[in-house]
Design an enzyme around this catalytic site. Structure first.
Site, PDB file in Angstrom:
ATOM      1  N   ASP A 182       0.866  -1.179   0.000  1.00  0.00           N
ATOM      2  CA  ASP A 182       0.000   0.000   0.000  1.00  0.00           C
ATOM      3  C   ASP A 182       0.897   1.223   0.000  1.00  0.00           C
ATOM      4  OD1 ASP A 182      -2.942   0.609   0.024  1.00  0.00           O
ATOM      5  OD2 ASP A 182      -2.249   2.009   1.547  1.00  0.00           O
ATOM      6  N   PHE A 207       3.708   5.463 -13.333  1.00  0.00           N
ATOM      7  CA  PHE A 207       2.250   5.530 -13.212  1.00  0.00           C
ATOM      8  C   PHE A 207       1.889   6.484 -12.076  1.00  0.00           C
ATOM      9  CE2 PHE A 207       1.523   3.017  -9.318  1.00  0.00           C
ATOM     10  CZ  PHE A 207       2.772   2.426  -9.165  1.00  0.00           C
ATOM     11  N   GLY A 208       0.587   6.630 -11.871  1.00  0.00           N
ATOM     12  CA  GLY A 208       0.087   7.414 -10.739  1.00  0.00           C
ATOM     13  C   GLY A 208       0.622   8.840 -10.744  1.00  0.00           C
ATOM     14  N   LYS A 267      14.195   4.695 -11.280  1.00  0.00           N
ATOM     15  CA  LYS A 267      13.117   4.861 -10.290  1.00  0.00           C
ATOM     16  C   LYS A 267      13.206   3.741  -9.243  1.00  0.00           C
ATOM     17  CE  LYS A 267       8.213   4.676  -9.268  1.00  0.00           C
ATOM     18  NZ  LYS A 267       6.848   4.316  -9.645  1.00  0.00           N
TER      19      LYS A 267
HETATM   20  P1  ITT Z   1      -3.524  -2.253  -5.261  1.00  0.00           P
HETATM   21  O1  ITT Z   1      -4.365  -3.183  -6.045  1.00  0.00           O
HETATM   22  O2  ITT Z   1      -2.137  -2.771  -5.009  1.00  0.00           O
HETATM   23  O3  ITT Z   1      -4.186  -1.770  -4.005  1.00  0.00           O
HETATM   24  P2  ITT Z   1      -3.687   0.542  -6.028  1.00  0.00           P
HETATM   25  O4  ITT Z   1      -3.423   1.250  -7.322  1.00  0.00           O
HETATM   26  O5  ITT Z   1      -5.056   0.644  -5.425  1.00  0.00           O
HETATM   27  O6  ITT Z   1      -3.285  -0.984  -6.243  1.00  0.00           O
HETATM   28  P3  ITT Z   1      -2.697   1.762  -3.624  1.00  0.00           P
HETATM   29  O7  ITT Z   1      -3.906   1.423  -2.872  1.00  0.00           O
HETATM   30  O8  ITT Z   1      -1.380   1.527  -2.967  1.00  0.00           O
HETATM   31  O9  ITT Z   1      -2.596   1.010  -5.025  1.00  0.00           O
HETATM   32  O10 ITT Z   1      -2.895   3.256  -4.088  1.00  0.00           O
HETATM   33  C1  ITT Z   1      -1.902   4.114  -4.205  1.00  0.00           C
HETATM   34  C2  ITT Z   1      -2.130   5.100  -5.313  1.00  0.00           C
HETATM   35  O11 ITT Z   1      -0.978   5.925  -5.191  1.00  0.00           O
HETATM   36  C3  ITT Z   1      -2.099   4.508  -6.711  1.00  0.00           C
HETATM   37  O12 ITT Z   1      -3.358   4.362  -7.287  1.00  0.00           O
HETATM   38  C4  ITT Z   1      -1.277   5.533  -7.473  1.00  0.00           C
HETATM   39  O13 ITT Z   1      -2.092   6.575  -7.940  1.00  0.00           O
HETATM   40  C5  ITT Z   1      -0.360   6.089  -6.426  1.00  0.00           C
HETATM   41  N1  ITT Z   1       0.935   5.412  -6.445  1.00  0.00           N
HETATM   42  C6  ITT Z   1       1.294   4.245  -5.847  1.00  0.00           C
HETATM   43  N2  ITT Z   1       2.565   3.935  -6.106  1.00  0.00           N
HETATM   44  C7  ITT Z   1       3.036   4.913  -6.896  1.00  0.00           C
HETATM   45  C8  ITT Z   1       4.264   5.155  -7.514  1.00  0.00           C
HETATM   46  O14 ITT Z   1       5.289   4.322  -7.400  1.00  0.00           O
HETATM   47  N3  ITT Z   1       4.388   6.266  -8.248  1.00  0.00           N
HETATM   48  C9  ITT Z   1       3.375   7.128  -8.387  1.00  0.00           C
HETATM   49  N4  ITT Z   1       2.162   6.959  -7.857  1.00  0.00           N
HETATM   50  C10 ITT Z   1       1.990   5.866  -7.109  1.00  0.00           C
END
Ligand code: ITT
Length: 198
Positions: free
Chosen positions: A69, A149-150, A172
């Site tokens: 997470d 991503f994200g 990264k």
């Molecule tokens: P899971 O199925 O593993 O839960 P998730 O996308 O819901 O996948 P999280 O609950 O950990 O993952 O949510 C974290 C959010 O934070 C994710 O949707 C991204 O937008 C962002 N995030 C996580 N890791 C990141 C990274 O390495 N770089 C940039 N943004 C990231």
């Protein structure tokens, strides 16, 4: 080769972690375990959510598994989006919308300090362990780059000039929150395996 379930629906995370762990591990997906529903994540902390995801999978499969997470904590926003990083702007996982909302909320703010925090929760032979990884950095004014991503296009790690999205994936992974947490996890697993083989 050790087989372990990675409890994630995020294909980008799967790719990053698989690249970091290399061929010592065979990462089993949720789909392969027959888990197709969204795993609940409603704990108030990153650690709580990581444990919740790992427990959900362990209860259903009995298999060794781990979950990641991650949250982005921005100082000028009182630590937001934090544990709500995935659902900051909408109920879904809309990376674009989340990033736009973050930049809008940061308009005019001179304190751009932020950090990514990852907690990996592991359930191994029925016991729970957690590993954390943090990277400090700052939020840019504009998105840049298309790797990752994200929130990667708006985050520049401390000591760097490029966003995570501008860097090669190996770079990264070498310095990121997830990289740090994964290395702690992998070091632990190596010691654990060495001990149980004695
Ligand atoms: P899971 O199925 O593993 O839960 P998730 O996308 O819901 O996948 P999280 O609950 O950990 O993952 O949510 C974290 C959010 O934070 C994710 O949707 C991204 O937008 C962002 N995030 C996580 N890791 C990141 C990274 O390495 N770089 C940039 N943004 C990231």
């Amino acid at each position: 080769m050790r087989k372990i379930v990675f409890a994630t629906n995020n294909a980008h995370k799967m790719e990053e972690v698989a690249a970091m762990l290399g061929n010592e591990y065979r990462l089993v997906t949720l789909r392969e375990c027959g888990i197709t529903e969204e795993i609940p994540e409603n704990e108030p902390t990153i650690e709580g959510n990581a444990l919740q995801k790992a427990r959900y999978v362990h209860e259903r499969t009995g298999a060794d598994c781990f979950a990641d997470d991650t949250g982005l904590e921005v100082d000028a926003l009182g630590g937001a989006p934090g544990v709500h990083s995935a659902r900051y702007a909408t109920d879904g996982h809309d990376f674009e919308a989340n990033m736009r909302l973050l930049l809008r909320n940061m308009e005019g703010k001179s304190d751009r300090r932020a950090r990514f925090r990852t907690v990996i929760a592991l359930i191994l032979d029925g016991e729970e362990y957690v590993f954390e990884g943090v990277v400090e950095g700052r939020i840019t004014e504009q998105p840049a780059g298309d790797h990752g991503f994200g929130y990667d296009p708006v985050f520049v790690p401390e000591g760097e000039t490029e966003t995570f999205a501008e860097m090669a994936p190996e770079r990264k992974n070498a310095i990121s929150h997830r990289g740090r947490a994964v290395r702690r996890f992998a070091d632990f697993m190596r010691l654990y395996d060495a001990r149980t083989e004695e």
